[in-house]
Write a protein that holds these residues in place. Structure first.
Motif, PDB file in Angstrom:
ATOM      1  N   ILE A  95      10.389  -0.850   9.713  1.00 10.28           N
ATOM      2  CA  ILE A  95       9.362  -0.569  10.721  1.00 10.28           C
ATOM      3  C   ILE A  95       8.499  -1.802  10.878  1.00 10.28           C
ATOM      4  O   ILE A  95       8.169  -2.469   9.898  1.00 10.28           O
ATOM      5  CB  ILE A  95       8.526   0.676  10.342  1.00 10.28           C
ATOM      6  CG1 ILE A  95       7.598   1.058  11.500  1.00 10.28           C
ATOM      7  CG2 ILE A  95       7.746   0.477   9.045  1.00 10.28           C
ATOM      8  CD1 ILE A  95       7.101   2.485  11.433  1.00 10.28           C
ATOM      9  N   HIS A 103      -1.168   2.246  12.696  1.00 10.87           N
ATOM     10  CA  HIS A 103      -0.686   2.945  11.492  1.00 10.87           C
ATOM     11  C   HIS A 103      -0.501   4.440  11.768  1.00 10.87           C
ATOM     12  O   HIS A 103       0.454   5.046  11.286  1.00 10.87           O
ATOM     13  CB  HIS A 103      -1.606   2.689  10.299  1.00 10.87           C
ATOM     14  CG  HIS A 103      -1.578   1.252   9.838  1.00 10.87           C
ATOM     15  ND1 HIS A 103      -0.388   0.570   9.638  1.00 10.87           N
ATOM     16  CD2 HIS A 103      -2.556   0.359   9.576  1.00 10.87           C
ATOM     17  CE1 HIS A 103      -0.651  -0.675   9.260  1.00 10.87           C
ATOM     18  NE2 HIS A 103      -1.969  -0.826   9.226  1.00 10.87           N
ATOM     19  N   PRO A 105       5.047  -3.477  13.077  1.00  9.27           N
ATOM     20  CA  PRO A 105       3.881  -3.048  13.853  1.00  9.27           C
ATOM     21  C   PRO A 105       3.644  -3.837  15.135  1.00  9.27           C
ATOM     22  O   PRO A 105       2.542  -4.319  15.390  1.00  9.27           O
ATOM     23  CB  PRO A 105       2.735  -3.233  12.857  1.00  9.27           C
ATOM     24  CG  PRO A 105       3.150  -4.409  12.049  1.00  9.27           C
ATOM     25  CD  PRO A 105       4.660  -4.336  11.948  1.00  9.27           C
ATOM     26  N   GLY A 153       7.155  -1.803   4.606  1.00 12.72           N
ATOM     27  CA  GLY A 153       6.227  -2.808   4.109  1.00 12.72           C
ATOM     28  C   GLY A 153       6.826  -3.609   2.969  1.00 12.72           C
ATOM     29  O   GLY A 153       6.120  -4.022   2.047  1.00 12.72           O
ATOM     30  N   ASN A 190       0.807  -1.219   0.000  1.00 15.46           N
ATOM     31  CA  ASN A 190       0.000   0.000   0.000  1.00 15.46           C
ATOM     32  C   ASN A 190       0.843   1.274   0.000  1.00 15.46           C
ATOM     33  O   ASN A 190       0.579   2.226  -0.727  1.00 15.46           O
ATOM     34  CB  ASN A 190      -0.913  -0.071   1.237  1.00 15.46           C
ATOM     35  CG  ASN A 190      -1.701   1.194   1.444  1.00 15.46           C
ATOM     36  OD1 ASN A 190      -1.988   1.930   0.499  1.00 15.46           O
ATOM     37  ND2 ASN A 190      -2.044   1.478   2.677  1.00 15.46           N
ATOM     38  N   GLY A 191       1.850   1.325   0.850  1.00 13.03           N
ATOM     39  CA  GLY A 191       2.741   2.482   0.842  1.00 13.03           C
ATOM     40  C   GLY A 191       2.306   3.656   1.703  1.00 13.03           C
ATOM     41  O   GLY A 191       2.721   4.784   1.463  1.00 13.03           O
ATOM     42  N   SER A 192       1.502   3.397   2.729  1.00  6.95           N
ATOM     43  CA  SER A 192       1.106   4.523   3.590  1.00  6.95           C
ATOM     44  C   SER A 192       2.315   5.066   4.363  1.00  6.95           C
ATOM     45  O   SER A 192       2.393   6.271   4.629  1.00  6.95           O
ATOM     46  CB  SER A 192      -0.028   4.135   4.541  1.00  6.95           C
ATOM     47  OG  SER A 192       0.408   3.193   5.489  1.00  6.95           O
ATOM     48  N   ASN A 193       3.272   4.191   4.695  1.00  7.37           N
ATOM     49  CA  ASN A 193       4.487   4.697   5.350  1.00  7.37           C
ATOM     50  C   ASN A 193       5.351   5.489   4.377  1.00  7.37           C
ATOM     51  O   ASN A 193       5.944   6.498   4.751  1.00  7.37           O
ATOM     52  CB  ASN A 193       5.276   3.541   5.987  1.00  7.37           C
ATOM     53  CG  ASN A 193       4.676   3.138   7.311  1.00  7.37           C
ATOM     54  OD1 ASN A 193       4.865   3.807   8.319  1.00  7.37           O
ATOM     55  ND2 ASN A 193       3.894   2.066   7.297  1.00  7.37           N
ATOM     56  N   GLU A 211       2.793   4.694  13.396  1.00  9.44           N
ATOM     57  CA  GLU A 211       3.860   4.467  12.404  1.00  9.44           C
ATOM     58  C   GLU A 211       4.143   5.728  11.599  1.00  9.44           C
ATOM     59  O   GLU A 211       5.305   6.086  11.380  1.00  9.44           O
ATOM     60  CB  GLU A 211       3.451   3.351  11.423  1.00  9.44           C
ATOM     61  CG  GLU A 211       3.457   1.970  12.015  1.00  9.44           C
ATOM     62  CD  GLU A 211       3.201   0.890  10.972  1.00  9.44           C
ATOM     63  OE1 GLU A 211       3.780  -0.190  11.114  1.00  9.44           O
ATOM     64  OE2 GLU A 211       2.429   1.116  10.010  1.00  9.44           O
TER      65      GLU A 211
HETATM   66  C1  GRF Z   1       3.248  -1.497   8.152  1.00 11.92           C
HETATM   67  O1  GRF Z   1       2.337  -1.882   9.146  1.00 11.92           O
HETATM   68  C2  GRF Z   1       4.655  -1.822   8.567  1.00 11.92           C
HETATM   69  O2  GRF Z   1       4.862  -1.759   9.946  1.00 11.92           O
HETATM   70  C3  GRF Z   1       4.822  -3.255   8.086  1.00 11.92           C
HETATM   71  O3  GRF Z   1       4.111  -3.296   6.872  1.00 11.92           O
HETATM   72  C4  GRF Z   1       3.064  -2.334   6.884  1.00 11.92           C
HETATM   73  C5  GRF Z   1       3.224  -1.512   5.631  1.00 11.92           C
HETATM   74  O4  GRF Z   1       2.146  -0.642   5.419  1.00 11.92           O
HETATM   75  N1  GRF Z   1       6.219  -3.587   7.963  1.00 11.92           N
HETATM   76  P1  GRF Z   1       2.208   0.414   4.237  1.00 11.92           P
HETATM   77  O5  GRF Z   1       2.464  -0.345   2.935  1.00 11.92           O
HETATM   78  O6  GRF Z   1       3.300   1.386   4.542  1.00 11.92           O
HETATM   79  O7  GRF Z   1       0.842   1.067   4.209  1.00 11.92           O
END
Ligand code: GRF
Length: 189
Positions: A107, A170, A109, A87, A10-13, A173
């Motif tokens: 990272i 999230h 969770p 992720g 997804n790439g929310s981080n 994060e």
């Molecule tokens: C996050 O919960 C991170 O901690 C784990 O994968 C997920 C990635 O989420 N390693 P996103 O793709 O950044 O939305």
């Protein structure tokens, strides 16, 4: 200092990191986003932010060894100094890890060393712990085992659901990761 973000989904981080980057909060240069999944939403997000993208699959390179070799070569060609996993759903090979000593962060969770692996949020929720959280750590050759850089706790309330817990995790994060990278990159430069 040039850094790359590796992500599979997804790439929310990524979004949180690039937002901090665009605001001028991070030292160094966000050189590229790499994904092992050509259709990952993170690549769409990167394009929206005009961050260069690269993608190829394990299959395209005939297996893990060829893939890792190609990834390492690409990162060398791009003169990447630092890797940020956000992720990224693969375990890095030893050669790749050795090429970035103290220079790969991830990272996770949960509050490591509790609940490593693919389902940190769900595993903590189902176990019934009352406090979980988020960990940012350096990457070594184990799964979620490298030295811990920062952690933040998240309380699991009486009427918490898995969905509400995921949202809380999230949110943490997205604040913690850019803050940690801000500090690390300032030290690295
Ligand atoms: C996050 O919960 C991170 O901690 C784990 O994968 C997920 C990635 O989420 N390693 P996103 O793709 O950044 O939305």
């Amino acid at each position: 200092m040039r850094f790359a973000i590796l992500a599979s989904g997804n790439g929310s981080n990524f979004e949180a990191i690039v937002t901090a980057y665009e605001a001028g909060d991070l030292h160094g240069e966000l050189a590229l986003v790499f994904s092992d999944k050509p259709d990952a939403y993170v690549l769409h997000r990167a394009k929206e932010h005009k961050v260069p993208t690269k993608t190829f699959t394990v299959k395209e390179h005939g297996g893990k060894a060829g893939y890792e070799k190609a990834l390492l070569q690409m990162l060398k060609d791009e003169q990447i100094d630092y890797l940020v996993l956000a992720g990224y759903m693969r375990i890095l090979g030893e050669e790749l890890i050795a090429a970035f000593p103290e220079g790969i962060v991830n990272i996770h969770p949960s509050l490591l060393p509790s609940f490593p692996g693919l389902h940190g949020i769900k595993d903590a929720f189902e176990y019934g712990v009352k406090i979980t959280g988020v960990t940012v750590h350096f990457v070594d050759k184990g799964v979620d085992t490298g030295p811990i850089i920062a952690q933040e706790a998240v309380t699991i309330d009486e009427n918490e659901t898995l969905d509400s817990l995921e949202t809380k995790i999230h949110q943490v994060e997205h604040k913690l990761y850019p803050a940690v990278l801000k500090r690390l990159f300032a030290e690295a430069e």
